[in-house]
Design a protein around this motif. Structure first.
Motif, PDB file in Angstrom:
ATOM      1  N   LEU A 187       7.059  -1.367   3.486  1.00  0.00           N
ATOM      2  CA  LEU A 187       7.541  -1.314   2.102  1.00  0.00           C
ATOM      3  C   LEU A 187       7.989   0.084   1.655  1.00  0.00           C
ATOM      4  N   PRO A 188       7.325   1.177   2.036  1.00  0.00           N
ATOM      5  CA  PRO A 188       7.789   2.489   1.579  1.00  0.00           C
ATOM      6  C   PRO A 188       9.217   2.835   1.981  1.00  0.00           C
ATOM      7  N   SER A 189       9.775   2.149   2.966  1.00  0.00           N
ATOM      8  CA  SER A 189      11.154   2.427   3.363  1.00  0.00           C
ATOM      9  C   SER A 189      12.158   1.563   2.602  1.00  0.00           C
ATOM     10  N   ALA A 199       1.101   2.848 -20.889  1.00  0.00           N
ATOM     11  CA  ALA A 199       1.545   4.206 -20.569  1.00  0.00           C
ATOM     12  C   ALA A 199       1.735   4.431 -19.078  1.00  0.00           C
ATOM     13  N   GLY A 200       1.308   3.474 -18.257  1.00  0.00           N
ATOM     14  CA  GLY A 200       1.398   3.642 -16.807  1.00  0.00           C
ATOM     15  C   GLY A 200       2.337   2.641 -16.168  1.00  0.00           C
ATOM     16  N   VAL A 201       2.327   2.633 -14.848  1.00  0.00           N
ATOM     17  CA  VAL A 201       3.140   1.705 -14.061  1.00  0.00           C
ATOM     18  C   VAL A 201       2.198   0.769 -13.320  1.00  0.00           C
ATOM     19  N   TYR A 202       2.482  -0.535 -13.376  1.00  0.00           N
ATOM     20  CA  TYR A 202       1.608  -1.522 -12.740  1.00  0.00           C
ATOM     21  C   TYR A 202       1.551  -1.281 -11.235  1.00  0.00           C
ATOM     22  N   ALA A 217       1.906   4.472  -2.248  1.00  0.00           N
ATOM     23  CA  ALA A 217       2.997   5.315  -1.751  1.00  0.00           C
ATOM     24  C   ALA A 217       4.302   4.536  -1.656  1.00  0.00           C
ATOM     25  N   LEU A 218       4.747   3.973  -2.778  1.00  0.00           N
ATOM     26  CA  LEU A 218       5.977   3.189  -2.789  1.00  0.00           C
ATOM     27  C   LEU A 218       7.052   3.910  -3.592  1.00  0.00           C
ATOM     28  N   PRO A 219       8.304   3.829  -3.160  1.00  0.00           N
ATOM     29  CA  PRO A 219       9.395   4.423  -3.943  1.00  0.00           C
ATOM     30  C   PRO A 219       9.477   3.758  -5.314  1.00  0.00           C
ATOM     31  N   GLN A 220       9.811   4.517  -6.312  1.00  0.00           N
ATOM     32  CA  GLN A 220      10.009   3.978  -7.656  1.00  0.00           C
ATOM     33  C   GLN A 220      11.502   3.993  -7.962  1.00  0.00           C
ATOM     34  N   THR A 221      12.186   3.023  -7.367  1.00  0.00           N
ATOM     35  CA  THR A 221      13.637   2.927  -7.531  1.00  0.00           C
ATOM     36  C   THR A 221      14.004   2.594  -8.962  1.00  0.00           C
TER      37      THR A 221
END
Length: 301
Positions: A187-189, A199-202, A217-221
């Protein structure tokens, strides 16, 4: 506590809520001078200033804020007890203010609002949609509806609706262009689409070998705070999203989306309707809880 001090505390709270002596006086049906005198006597008795006053503004001091935080809920309980005694033989009536997430509002409340209004014409539902966790006492709500995992342990909570599942999904077009991830480590790729929650990201929470696993450790596209926008983006091929399955069930059935890693996404309890611990509850609040819990149980909750 003597009755005069209780009356002065009540007037103090009314001034703080109204933001001024004249506005409070109108609500209390007293003269502004009587309201000002009562607050001055309370300040003299306590030996602290409760308001900072100027010709144009009125603001609580730190001592005033601390006092209001302590006595406000107690005064509310007194008002509720008086209302309960007065209305004990009457049909449930009065305002019920509820904080809900967008999904819980549309899935659990919207289908039953007309039936509720017909059953309880004396109750005024005040529904406020908000993703963040809300302190129902501090912000003046009677009830809240949130996922069970987000609730504080001091809340009294009743499950409403059925179990939910998260699902990692992508469009066939995205998978054709970028390849299908075979393991969680792939998934990180990939381009990952996220849902803001308060206030945060799920966080993407999954299970593997019976243990909970958080994929940090996932990209936040892309980060959005709206389910419909996230659904449109993932269906259009923007990336992989982690969403509640019921939100995109139609897209899965129609083939617009493909689920990834279903073995890592087991069901969880879902939504709860909650309130602060109170010895007494207004009939209108009790009726609201019972109605919507029962309505969603019929629907499979």
């Amino acid at each position: 506590m003597d009755r005069e001090r209780l009356a002065r505390l009540s007037i103090f709270a009314a001034v703080a809520k109204a933001g001024g002596f004249r506005a409070a006086a109108r609500g209390l049906r007293l003269s502004p001078s009587a309201v000002s005198h009562a607050v001055a006597e309370l300040e003299a008795a306590l030996g602290v200033r409760l308001f900072n006053r100027s010709t144009r503004s009125l603001a609580l001091t730190d001592a005033g804020c601390a006092l209001l935080d302590r006595v406000g809920p107690a005064l509310g309980e007194i008002d509720a007890a008086v209302a309960d005694a007065r209305d004990s033989d009457a049909a449930p009536a009065g305002p019920v203010r509820i904080t809900l997430t967008p999904l819980s509002a549309h899935a659990l409340f919207a289908p039953h609002l007309a039936a509720f209004v017909a059953a309880y014409p004396g109750i005024t539902l005040d529904l406020v949609i908000d993703d963040r966790f809300v302190d129902t006492v501090a912000e003046g709500y009677d009830l809240g509806v949130r996922l069970g995992e987000t609730l504080r342990p001091d809340m009294i909570a009743t499950r409403i609706g059925g179990a939910l599942r998260m699902a990692a999904v992508a469009s066939p077009g995205y998978l054709a262009r970028h390849g299908r991830p075979r393991t969680l480590e792939d998934l990180p790729s990939h381009r990952c689409l996220h849902r803001r929650l308060g206030a945060g990201v799920y966080r993407w929470e999954v299970t593997r070998d019976g243990a909970d696993l958080i994929l940090d450790a996932l990209p936040q596209t892309l980060i959005v705070n709206d389910d419909a926008l996230l659904r449109r983006a993932v269906c259009d091929g923007a990336g992989i999203a982690f969403v509640i399955e019921s939100v995109i069930a139609d897209d899965l059935a129609a083939g617009r989306l493909v689920e990834l890693f279903p073995e890592h996404c087991p069901p969880f309890p879902g939504f709860f309707i909650y309130h602060a611990s109170r010895r007494q509850m207004r009939p209108a609040v009790r009726a609201t809880i019972d109605f919507f819990v029962a309505a969603n149980r019929v629907d499979g909750g």
